[in-house]
Design a protein around this motif. Structure first.
Motif, PDB file in Angstrom:
ATOM      1  N   ILE A  33       0.840  -1.207   0.000  1.00 25.42           N
ATOM      2  CA  ILE A  33       0.000   0.000   0.000  1.00 25.42           C
ATOM      3  C   ILE A  33       0.868   1.247   0.000  1.00 25.42           C
ATOM      4  O   ILE A  33       0.570   2.223  -0.699  1.00 25.42           O
ATOM      5  CB  ILE A  33      -0.928  -0.002   1.228  1.00 25.42           C
ATOM      6  N   ALA A  34       1.944   1.221   0.780  1.00 22.72           N
ATOM      7  CA  ALA A  34       2.868   2.352   0.838  1.00 22.72           C
ATOM      8  C   ALA A  34       4.274   1.807   1.080  1.00 22.72           C
ATOM      9  O   ALA A  34       4.557   1.275   2.153  1.00 22.72           O
ATOM     10  CB  ALA A  34       2.481   3.322   1.946  1.00 22.72           C
ATOM     11  N   THR A  35       5.133   1.925   0.091  1.00 23.67           N
ATOM     12  CA  THR A  35       6.494   1.407   0.190  1.00 23.67           C
ATOM     13  C   THR A  35       7.247   2.086   1.328  1.00 23.67           C
ATOM     14  O   THR A  35       7.236   3.314   1.429  1.00 23.67           O
ATOM     15  CB  THR A  35       7.260   1.654  -1.120  1.00 23.67           C
ATOM     16  N   PRO A  36       7.908   1.307   2.204  1.00 26.38           N
ATOM     17  CA  PRO A  36       8.670   1.923   3.293  1.00 26.38           C
ATOM     18  C   PRO A  36       9.702   2.918   2.771  1.00 26.38           C
ATOM     19  O   PRO A  36      10.298   2.720   1.707  1.00 26.38           O
ATOM     20  CB  PRO A  36       9.345   0.724   3.966  1.00 26.38           C
ATOM     21  N   LEU A  37       9.930   3.981   3.507  1.00 26.29           N
ATOM     22  CA  LEU A  37      10.920   4.986   3.116  1.00 26.29           C
ATOM     23  C   LEU A  37      12.318   4.401   3.060  1.00 26.29           C
ATOM     24  O   LEU A  37      13.179   4.879   2.309  1.00 26.29           O
ATOM     25  CB  LEU A  37      10.904   6.151   4.101  1.00 26.29           C
ATOM     26  N   THR A  38      12.561   3.368   3.867  1.00 27.40           N
ATOM     27  CA  THR A  38      13.881   2.766   3.934  1.00 27.40           C
ATOM     28  C   THR A  38      14.078   1.641   2.933  1.00 27.40           C
ATOM     29  O   THR A  38      15.142   1.029   2.903  1.00 27.40           O
ATOM     30  CB  THR A  38      14.107   2.210   5.353  1.00 27.40           C
ATOM     31  N   ALA A  39      13.069   1.353   2.107  1.00 33.01           N
ATOM     32  CA  ALA A  39      13.192   0.277   1.132  1.00 33.01           C
ATOM     33  C   ALA A  39      14.261   0.614   0.103  1.00 33.01           C
ATOM     34  O   ALA A  39      14.429   1.761  -0.304  1.00 33.01           O
ATOM     35  CB  ALA A  39      11.858   0.028   0.439  1.00 33.01           C
TER      36      ALA A  39
END
Length: 499
Positions: A472-478
């Motif tokens: 739904i929302a890719t992690p910022l740290t991905a």
């Protein structure tokens, strides 16, 4: 920024948590964390039911109708500030530390409320109690979403948020004997009502200590070994109850671990990368906050002032039961019918119903007004619960708690503080003539806000049902956070690099 980034790992923890069947472990999460809403319902209802007891200058605190509304506004203001303060700490220090601390703040503050000696003491205690509850919202909703499998996330969130009304029903019924001077001295009854909330909080704290930290939070913050151990323990427990576990569906995710995420990056995420979701959450929170805080904080006062009802507890209990039934019975549909259709539908139906109630206000009795309210809020309760669900799942994991806190605080500050003050003032002005139609304007404002919220949900709603939080929302740290994110209903906007 030195020392912030700790390494890069590839993990399947989210996929393993999402593929789990329902088990006793998930009931532990629901009971240990979800019961905070019962406390909030108990608090709000006790205050709403005891307005006459607080007004008495001898056995109460000599408060006016405006003071009752002001106390409600102060409680909400405390919740807003507490949500922002503790929400930031929840994302920084972890879910478990904060959901233990915030419950302790609530417990101490509600005990102090029972010893109120004057309105100022009462107002201060209401502020602190609200701060504890507001902090709970951020810590609890983020932890629940990160521990509950994706298949069940919508129904669990909506039902848990709807459990507010279990506390509301219990609080309203408890105030009947507690405020009966033939059973309990009037000077002590309302004080005991607050003490009961603290007793319930201690019981919840005992259960909550057994709920683990979010493995999702742990692996992003450089503590993947702890996260892996927790997930293995959960899998072992669930496997012993349900048999062999299915294979994970969503594969792995690679993240650049960081101990802290800057507020600048969080703000950029909310306002720059997800503007549509920001508008959506703001609209939903403002509408439900105004509706509930305006109507419910002052409902007991409305019945007592215009309809000469002496014991409002029975009426509020009926109203509360309908709200809980609505959230419970409709919750499954948020996973099957879908988020957008259900959120829009519940907001629009309750908004139109409230407008009709406002137009008929002059001809309604205490019974018919309660029945009208029960029908309207059967739908509104599910919609309001879905506002918290939306804010907790449509933004990246690193910002989840603070985003919940932010939208709760901003939305509630607009709708939840102005609502009780407006209704308290309307009741005060209309009380001399006993003309209940003088408060109809409050109904119309609430109806308009709910209808607007429903329309915004149709336009900007996110189809999050059955999807992992990371999709739904890719992690910022991905590792791939600098490419366009995926997932149904996402805004397809470039993620910022946290480096």
């Amino acid at each position: 920024m030195a020392g912030v980034q700790t390494g890069t790992i590839t993990t399947d923890i989210p996929a393993r948590l999402d593929r789990l069947p329902w088990s006793r472990f998930h009931w532990l999460v629901v009971i240990g964390l979800g019961t905070v809403w019962i406390l909030d319902g108990l608090e709000v209802t006790i205050v709403g039911s005891m307005s006459d007891a607080l007004k008495d200058g001898t056995t109460g605190l000599g408060m006016s109708s405006f003071d009752v509304g002001l106390a409600g506004a102060i409680y909400v203001a405390g919740a807003c500030i507490g949500a922002l303060f503790f929400g930031q700490l929840t994302d920084k220090l972890g879910r478990k530390k904060l959901f233990l601390i915030t419950l302790a703040v609530y417990t101490v503050a509600t005990v102090l409320t029972a010893f109120s000696m004057n309105p100022m003491w009462y107002f201060a205690c209401r502020f602190l109690t609200g701060a504890g509850i507001g902090g709970e919202y951020a810590a609890i909703n983020s932890a629940i979403d990160e521990l509950i499998p994706k298949k069940y996330r919508g129904r669990v969130d909506v039902a848990i948020n709807g459990s507010f009304w279990v506390g509301a029903a219990g609080g309203s019924l408890l105030t009947i004997p507690l405020l009966d001077p033939t059973l309990i001295d009037a000077e002590w009854g309302w004080r005991l009502a607050f003490g009961l909330g603290a007793i319930l909080a201690v019981g919840i704290l005992i259960v909550r200590r057994n709920v683990p930290e979010s493995p999702r939070w742990l692996f992003i913050h450089g503590r993947e070994d702890e996260g892996e151990k927790i997930v293995k323990d959960i899998e072992h427990t669930v496997e012993g109850q349900s048999g062999s576990l299915p294979e994970p569906e969503d594969g792995t995710i690679t993240v650049r671990q960081r101990k802290t995420i800057s507020l600048v990056l969080i703000a950029k995420t909310v306002f720059t990368l997800y503007p549509k979701r920001t508008v959506l959450c703001f609209s939903l929170f403002v509408a439900q906050a105004f509706l509930y805080n305006a109507f419910f904080f002052t409902y007991g006062d409305t019945l007592g002032t215009f309809m000469d009802v002496k014991q409002t507890g029975y009426y509020i209990a009926i109203f509360a039961v309908s709200n809980f039934c609505g959230a419970l019975l409709l919750s499954r549909l948020f996973d099957t019918v879908g988020r957008v259709k259900m959120i829009a539908g519940t907001y629009l139906i309750s908004g139109v119903g409230l407008a009709i109630a406002g137009m008929m206000l002059g001809s309604l009795t205490a019974v018919t007004l309660t029945m009208f309210g029960a029908a309207i809020f059967f739908f509104a309760s599910a919609g309001a619960s879905a506002a918290y669900l939306t804010a907790s799942e449509v933004f990246p994991m690193e910002t989840r708690a603070l985003c919940i806190a932010f939208f709760y605080a901003i939305g509630t500050a607009v709708g939840g503080i102005t609502g009780p003050l407006l209704f308290g003032s309307l009741i005060e002005n209309a009380s001399a003539s006993k003309d209940i139609t003088g408060i109809a304007i409050g109904y119309f404002i609430g109806a308009a806000l709910m209808i607007v919220g429903g329309i915004v949900a149709i336009v900007f709603g996110v189809h999050a049902e059955g999807e992992s939080l990371e999709n739904i929302a890719t992690p910022l740290t991905a590792e791939d956070a600098d490419v366009e994110g995926g997932g149904p209903g996402t805004e397809k906007e470039k993620q910022p690099s946290p480096a």
